[in-house]
Design an enzyme around this catalytic site. Structure first.
Site, PDB file in Angstrom:
ATOM      1  N   LYS A  54       0.627  -5.037  11.601  1.00  0.00           N
ATOM      2  CA  LYS A  54      -0.142  -4.612  10.419  1.00  0.00           C
ATOM      3  C   LYS A  54      -0.946  -5.790   9.873  1.00  0.00           C
ATOM      4  CE  LYS A  54       2.948  -0.846   9.218  1.00  0.00           C
ATOM      5  NZ  LYS A  54       4.224  -0.460   8.589  1.00  0.00           N
ATOM      6  N   GLN A  98       8.158  -2.352   3.906  1.00  0.00           N
ATOM      7  CA  GLN A  98       8.547  -1.833   5.217  1.00  0.00           C
ATOM      8  C   GLN A  98       9.936  -1.190   5.143  1.00  0.00           C
ATOM      9  OE1 GLN A  98       6.525  -1.925   8.081  1.00  0.00           O
ATOM     10  NE2 GLN A  98       8.112  -0.621   8.938  1.00  0.00           N
ATOM     11  N   ASP A 121       0.950   3.588   1.294  1.00  0.00           N
ATOM     12  CA  ASP A 121       1.800   4.384   2.191  1.00  0.00           C
ATOM     13  C   ASP A 121       1.888   5.838   1.731  1.00  0.00           C
ATOM     14  OD1 ASP A 121       2.829   3.342   4.501  1.00  0.00           O
ATOM     15  OD2 ASP A 121       4.574   2.399   3.562  1.00  0.00           O
TER      16      ASP A 121
END
Ligand code: NAP
Length: 289
Positions: A54, A98, A121
């Site tokens: 990422k 994460q 997200d």
């Protein structure tokens, strides 16, 4: 019939290039570079790989990557304080923690602490509510990537019968919401569904997000249907999806694993970060992005 193979890798590369182009516009207009903060707690090897890729993809798109690696025994209060700092940091447009977090941490409390307007997200309940009620917000990256591929292959999705297999908060439920918004007739199947093959056989569009290798079989598929395989299962032969590749003999189009949905997730994350920066700075970007 042999299905058209949907090249998610190529689509994602094009999307990333478009994001880079628009990121340069935001940079010029706002005088600062859009930034994504990624937080990793612990040393889970798969999560470390995701975080590294990422970061690399963010920099390649001309955006700033802020990586925060915390030890596995980080207390809840320390992680919450970091989220608060990132919420307040004007250089940060997107925050991604994460998952999964180590077991002693309260994942839900962390997700709801992220500013919904930096929640790239799309996991915050405020963003789930916005999606459900048709308000602008952030949509989880994987299902949004699936819809982008479906629109590319099929054009208008109005009136299509769609079956989503899986009802998780990160894939199945937002996928169903997105397909409703596209005016599909949507069925959500899960582990308690009766006669899943018969349910799938009705569908013009099947999205499988289960986590069971090659579960969807060719005799479940309506001839000509479009199949989107979200599943990632590690087998001896490498990565396999939730859809048996032999379904290509019946389907009209399908995503491969790897190289289908997988590459879309990071590309959409970059897109969401760019959109956040553009909204926060009041800069107009390509509305089709
Ligand atoms: P999850 O939270 O484990 O949810 C799985 C869903 O599948 C649940 O709703 C479950 O039903 C349903 N299910 C389980 N067994 C079933 C069966 N025999 N028949 C019908 N439904 C069944 O998983 P997830 O996070 O949504 O992820 C799903 C898959 O997508 C995984 O393989 C994951 O690795 C992959 N994934 C890929 C990406 C990507 O970037 N490509 C991103 C995210 C996830 P119940 O609700 O009844 O238990």
């Amino acid at each position: 019939m042999t299905a058209r193979i949907i090249d998610g890798k190529a689509f994602a590369a094009t999307l990333r290039a478009r994001v880079a182009n628009e990121a340069a516009k935001v940079r010029d207009a706002a005088g600062r570079t859009p930034g994504l903060a990624v937080v990793l707690v612990g040393e889970d090897p798969a999560s470390s790989v995701y975080v590294r890729s990422k970061g690399k993809a963010t920099r390649e798109a001309g955006m700033e990557s802020f990586e925060h690696r915390l030890s596995a025994d980080t207390p809840q209060a320390t992680l919450e304080a970091l989220v608060d700092r990132l919420n307040a940091d004007p250089a940060v447009d997107g925050i991604l923690v994460q998952l999964p977090l180590p077991g002693h941490l309260d994942e839900r409390a962390i997700i709801t602490r992220i500013d919904p307007d930096k929640d790239v997200d799309g996991f915050h309940p405020v963003n789930a509510g916005r999606l459900a009620t048709g308000l602008p917000g952030f949509v989880p990256c994987t299902p949004l990537g699936c819809v982008m591929l479906l629109r590319d292959v099929l054009g208008d999705l109005t009136g299509k019968d769609a079956v989503v297999i899986g009802r998780s908060n990160i894939v199945g439920k937002p996928m169903a919401q997105l397909l409703i918004a596209e005016s599909c007739t949507v069925t959500v199947a899960h582990s308690r569904t009766h006669d899943l093959p018969a349910v799938v056989r009705r569908a013009d569009i099947v999205v499988a997000a289960v986590g069971r290798a090659a579960m969807v079989k060719p005799d479940w598929v309506k001839p000509g249907a479009t199949l989107i395989d979200v599943g990632i299962n590690r087998a001896e032969a490498g990565l396999v999806g939730d859809i048996d590749p032999a379904c290509a003999e019946v389907a009209g189009a399908m995503t491969p694993v790897p190289g289908g949905v997988g590459p879309m997730t990071i590309a959409v994350l970059l897109r969401n970060t760019l959109v956040s920066a553009a909204r926060r700075e009041g800069v107009a970007i390509d509305p089709a992005l």
